[in-house]
Scaffold this motif. Structure first.
Motif, PDB file in Angstrom:
ATOM      1  N   GLU A 118      -0.398  -5.213   5.712  1.00 30.68           N
ATOM      2  CA  GLU A 118      -0.692  -4.282   6.806  1.00 30.68           C
ATOM      3  C   GLU A 118       0.518  -3.931   7.663  1.00 30.68           C
ATOM      4  O   GLU A 118       0.647  -2.771   8.081  1.00 30.68           O
ATOM      5  CB  GLU A 118      -1.806  -4.857   7.703  1.00 30.68           C
TER       6      GLU A 118
ATOM      7  N   TRP B 213      -8.023   1.130  12.343  1.00 25.78           N
ATOM      8  CA  TRP B 213      -7.943   0.608  10.987  1.00 25.78           C
ATOM      9  C   TRP B 213      -9.299   0.229  10.400  1.00 25.78           C
ATOM     10  O   TRP B 213      -9.549   0.496   9.210  1.00 25.78           O
ATOM     11  CB  TRP B 213      -6.995  -0.576  10.957  1.00 25.78           C
TER      12      TRP B 213
ATOM     13  N   ARG C  52      -8.299  -0.534   2.772  1.00 22.23           N
ATOM     14  CA  ARG C  52      -8.143  -1.813   3.458  1.00 22.23           C
ATOM     15  C   ARG C  52      -8.017  -2.957   2.462  1.00 22.23           C
ATOM     16  O   ARG C  52      -7.248  -3.896   2.675  1.00 22.23           O
ATOM     17  CB  ARG C  52      -9.325  -2.063   4.394  1.00 22.23           C
TER      18      ARG C  52
END
Length: 361
Positions: A175, A160, A168
């Motif tokens: 998430e 990630w 992000r």
């Protein structure tokens, strides 16, 4: 001449205040007396339960030897439940308290609390009628899913930070929803692996669909909401300015959670684990309906078990007062009471320590 009547003087403000103060003090004394009586009654009940059990049970070494299978069964059921509940409850609590957006936390926490209110007998019925036959047919797939899921989620977590910064930033607080496709893919892969192994090696169903594996899954899901609620409260109670300071010094949110928030909330987290372990030890209906009630002291997850609580529910109505069987049941009840009392007492002491630490005492 008639003498004029003298009007009575009105009470002074000081007299009114003293009268009100006297009435308030009388109410407080009555309230304090009622509270003290209630506290004494509770203490007497708590002390009377083990006293009654100890006097009537006639504890002996033979009693403890006879109780070994059900005692081991209770421990197996409780620890199997914690294996399921700990990772789910603690990780969900950490994300909800420190990573989720306020809007998500506002509805997610009540949902977990609502799940906690589901009666245990309903969960036991679902486990016995629906989950047990399905789990017996797909036990290899479930094992493969449990083995592959941490690896897949860990790989996603490591990858990630390499994702584009815009992704992000837009996914901040959301998430876990990105993990849904990963979980679905792992479930499909586990089903294919389990089907292949079953057909290739001829792995059959367990001897009984009501076994330790079923109890661990269902009982773990039953106590997980309680663990989530208590752990989330402990993590959320850590002052936010500590995390803000760590982020300002360059720490990531994960580093702030692991190195700052979790140590500060450790007493509360430990208390949450102990309370959930006590709940799992004392649970009756799920263990009664999903374990098969077969006394077994081995560690085989595919055989049944018989816990103290389920044994009491099954045999207490038929026990003759004063008989050896009756005294044995009372001894098992005393053992379960002592275990749960110790766990709850330690959890409460740790929780008080958490309050003092957060208060700076």
């Amino acid at each position: 001449m008639p003498v004029p009547a003298v009007e009575s003087a009105a009470p002074s403000p000081g007299q009114v205040f003293r009268a009100q103060l006297a009435r308030r003090l009388r109410r407080e004394r009555w309230t304090n007396g009622v509270i003290r009586c209630a506290a004494v009654a509770v203490l007497a009940a708590v002390a009377g339960i083990p006293t009654f059990l100890l006097v009537d049970a006639g504890v002996s070494s033979a009693s403890w030897a006879a109780l070994r299978p059900v005692f081991v069964g209770s421990l197996k059921a409780a620890f199997a439940a914690m294996v399921v509940a700990l990772p789910l409850g603690l990780f969900a609590a950490a994300w909800c308290a420190r990573f989720a957006s306020p809007a998500t936390r506002a509805w997610l926490k009540p949902v977990f609390e609502l799940i906690e209110a589901v009666p245990a007998v309903v969960l036991g019925l679902v486990a016995s009628v629906t989950v047990a036959p399905w789990l017996a047919r797909h036990v290899v797939s479930v094992a493969a899913f449990a083995a592959l899921l941490p690896v897949a989620l860990g790989a996603v977590g490591l990858a990630w930070p390499s994702a584009p910064a815009g992704w992000r930033r837009r996914a901040t607080g959301y998430e876990p929803w990105l993990c849904v496709p990963v979980i679905a893919g792992v479930a499909l892969a586990a089903w294919l692996i389990g089907s292949g192994i079953t057909h290739a090696l001829g792995v059959g169903e367990p001897a009984t669909p009501w076994n330790l594996l079923l109890v661990g899954i269902v009982l773990g899901l039953a106590v997980m909401p309680m663990l989530f609620t208590l752990a989330e409260d402990a993590l959320f109670a850590v002052p936010a300015h500590l995390t803000d300071g760590a982020l300002a010094l360059g720490a990531s949110r994960w580093q702030a959670l692991v190195r700052l928030v979790v140590p500060a909330a450790a007493p509360g987290l430990f208390a949450a684990v102990l309370l959930c372990l006590s709940r799992a030890l004392g649970e009756t209906m799920i263990v009664l309906m999903a374990s098969g009630n077969t006394p077994d002291a081995t560690g085989n997850p595919f055989v049944g078990l018989r816990a103290i609580s389920a044994n009491l529910a099954l045999e207490a109505p038929e026990a003759v007062p004063g008989s050896a069987h009756y005294r044995l049941l009372l001894t098992s009840a005393l053992l379960l009471f002592v275990l749960c009392f110790i766990l709850n007492s330690v959890a409460d002491a740790v929780r008080v320590r958490l309050r003092r630490r957060l208060a700076g005492l």
